[in-house]
Design an enzyme around this catalytic site. Structure first.
Site, PDB file in Angstrom:
ATOM      1  CG  HIS A 105      40.066  41.894  39.247  1.00  0.00           C
ATOM      2  ND1 HIS A 105      40.103  42.364  38.533  1.00  0.00           N
ATOM      3  CD2 HIS A 105      39.434  41.043  39.012  1.00  0.00           C
ATOM      4  CE1 HIS A 105      39.768  42.797  37.217  1.00  0.00           C
ATOM      5  NE2 HIS A 105      38.891  41.521  37.939  1.00  0.00           N
ATOM      6  CD  GLU A 119      35.384  41.212  31.664  1.00  0.00           C
ATOM      7  OE1 GLU A 119      35.487  41.768  31.385  1.00  0.00           O
ATOM      8  OE2 GLU A 119      36.540  40.473  32.055  1.00  0.00           O
ATOM      9  CD  GLU A 120      38.229  39.678  34.606  1.00  0.00           C
ATOM     10  OE1 GLU A 120      38.754  40.785  34.302  1.00  0.00           O
ATOM     11  OE2 GLU A 120      38.011  39.938  35.504  1.00  0.00           O
TER      12      GLU A 120
END
Ligand SMILES: [Zn+2]
Length: 501
Positions: free
Chosen positions: A449, A351-352
């Protein structure tokens, strides 16, 4: 757990009477009666569903496994960016956890993912003014960035707060290093909205700076907290423009650097990073199910993403969501609550920095998209529940409202229009009704993050409660007598790969 009927009825009558004041008398009685009947029908559905929710919540708080699952993921695969050994380990972890949770049809589905590594060097050092030489500022390379030449690049720092400001500077940034320093708007209640208002600097700061001949881009971290922890995240280039290195700087570091620039001195820095791009790698989405009793071909999907940035353990983003998806189904298995339709947990890869898992799932399941009654994603951290957002039609909302109303005592009864998550956006594009679990958002970007995204920043009870409400929601929808009506296919397709994080 939910509102007593007598008090609720009084409130309903009051609301009906107030709204009736503006309507002609003959219609008033009918409208009032209809409204009361509808409200009573919804209330009686809520009353019927409440014991199920209560049982799930009790089981989760007394014997929940979500936090223990998250702990094992964070320990076994702390750094699991797509294409890394950590990501491979996370896939094995998910498969084993789904099996031990008693899920059926547990299997892997292939996807090819980008493979980028940040390397060992991340150094940003002040070299002028002379009094500050040797001061080091905390940075992390942004995901997808190119490396600097060996030894680094040296340049004068120019601060901008917007792309308009950058454009006006034009040639003046040539040979310099651009500091993108527009903070997330702390006045907004919704921190995701604040993030959305600032994250373009991270996504395309280096691209725009590179077009003007800048040497590199330094981007203020996406958090409202002022501290020394840089927050990484995805960025992108285009095919035509020069590729210059991009890093995130901590908020305190950005303030310090900007303070010097605004003080009028010529501020120069030396920046060095040694990240590297490798060929795409093979990876997997991990899938497990509870098969439905009477309509097993119809599906309710619940998903989260298995990959995480490599700054820490990815505990909140999105280890929490992964643990909640598996735990939600484990709770239902342990309570022997098998619904009419099939429940399918999907832990998406990448996803990132690519969304390849979400796209691969969409492509592999094209022929059964119409059977996806609902797709829910949990990717906003494991904080205390607030409720759910969805693009569901008015009729679908009506069907789901009595379920969500049973979450009131847990603080999770919000049901409002919105979207789903990034992983299920390809499904949304093809008309699947999507939903997102919404926990409290005030602390998410403190850790998002960054090196702070660790297990000790997750509250076990909040995590378990979220798993319980997700379990109750997907069970409730999968067990409805009438399936949620499908959403009309959106006319304008959503751009694939539009990962929001
Ligand atoms: Zn995420």
């Amino acid at each position: 757990m939910h509102f007593p009927v007598t008090v609720r009825d009084r409130c309903l009558w009051l609301g009906v009477l107030v709204s009736a004041l503006a309507i002609p008398a003959a219609i008033q009685q009918h409208a009032a009666k209809d409204a009361l009947v509808a409200a009573k029908t919804e209330a009686s559905k809520t009353d019927a569903l409440a014991p199920k929710t209560d049982a799930i919540v009790h089981e989760a708080l007394a014997h929940g496994h979500a936090f223990a699952m998250l702990e094992s993921l964070c320990t076994r695969a702390p750094k699991r960016l797509a294409g890394s050994p950590g990501a491979d380990e996370a896939v094995k972890w998910a498969e084993a956890e789904m099996k031990s949770a008693g899920l059926e049809n547990v299997h892997l589905e292939e996807c090819r993912v980008p493979h980028w590594e940040r390397g060992a060097i991340a150094r940003l050092q002040l070299v002028a003014p002379a009094t500050f030489v040797e001061v080091k500022l905390p940075i992390l390379a942004l995901g997808g960035s190119v490396a600097t030449p060996k030894g680094g690049v040296r340049g004068e720092v120019v601060e901008v707060k917007s792309f308009d400001e950058l454009k006006k500077l034009g040639d003046a940034v040539k040979g310099k290093i651009v500091l993108f320093n527009r903070p997330m708007d702390a006045s907004l209640l919704d921190t995701f909205q604040a993030y959305g208002g600032a994250v373009d600097q991270r996504g395309r700061g280096a691209l725009e700076a590179g077009k003007l001949g800048a040497l590199a881009a330094i981007v203020r971290s996406m958090t409202t907290r002022i501290d020394d922890f840089p927050h990484t995240g995805a960025m992108h280039y285009d095919e035509a423009s020069p590729r210059v290195p991009a890093v995130a700087i901590s908020t305190a570091g950005a303030d310090r650097l900007a303070g010097l620039v605004r003080g009028g001195a010529k501020v120069e820095v030396q920046l060095e990073i040694d990240c590297k791009e490798f060929p795409d790698a093979l990876s997997h989405n991990v899938i497990g199910e509870i098969r439905g009793t009477s309509n097993p071909d119809e599906l309710v999907l619940l998903g989260a993403h298995l990959d995480a940035w490599d700054a820490a353990q990815g505990a909140q983003d999105d280890g929490a969501g992964c643990a909640q998806c598996i735990e939600a189904l484990r709770l239902l298995v342990s309570l022997d609550m098998r619904p009419k339709r099939t429940l399918r947990a999907v832990l998406f890869m990448n996803e990132e920095n690519g969304l390849r898992g979400g796209l691969a799932y969409h492509d592999a399941h094209k022929t059964e998209l119409e059977k996806h009654v609902l797709a829910l994603e949990t990717d906003r951290g494991g904080f205390a529940p607030r409720g759910f957002e969805t693009n569901a039609s008015a009729r679908a909302m009506e069907l789901m409202r009595p379920i969500v109303a049973t979450f009131e005592a847990c603080g999770g009864s919000m049901l409002k229009p919105g979207g789903g998550g990034a992983d299920i956006s390809p499904l949304e594009r093809d008309g699947v009704t999507v939903m997102e679990y919404v926990p409290d958002c005030q602390r998410y970007f403190d850790v998002h993050h960054s090196a702070l995204d660790t297990l000790d920043n997750v509250n076990a009870r909040e995590l378990e409660l979220g798993a319980a409400l997700i379990a109750a929601l997907v069970h409730g929808v999968a067990d409805l007598d009438e399936a949620l009506p499908p959403n009309p296919k959106p006319a304008a397709a959503v751009a694939p790969g539009a990962a929001k994080k």
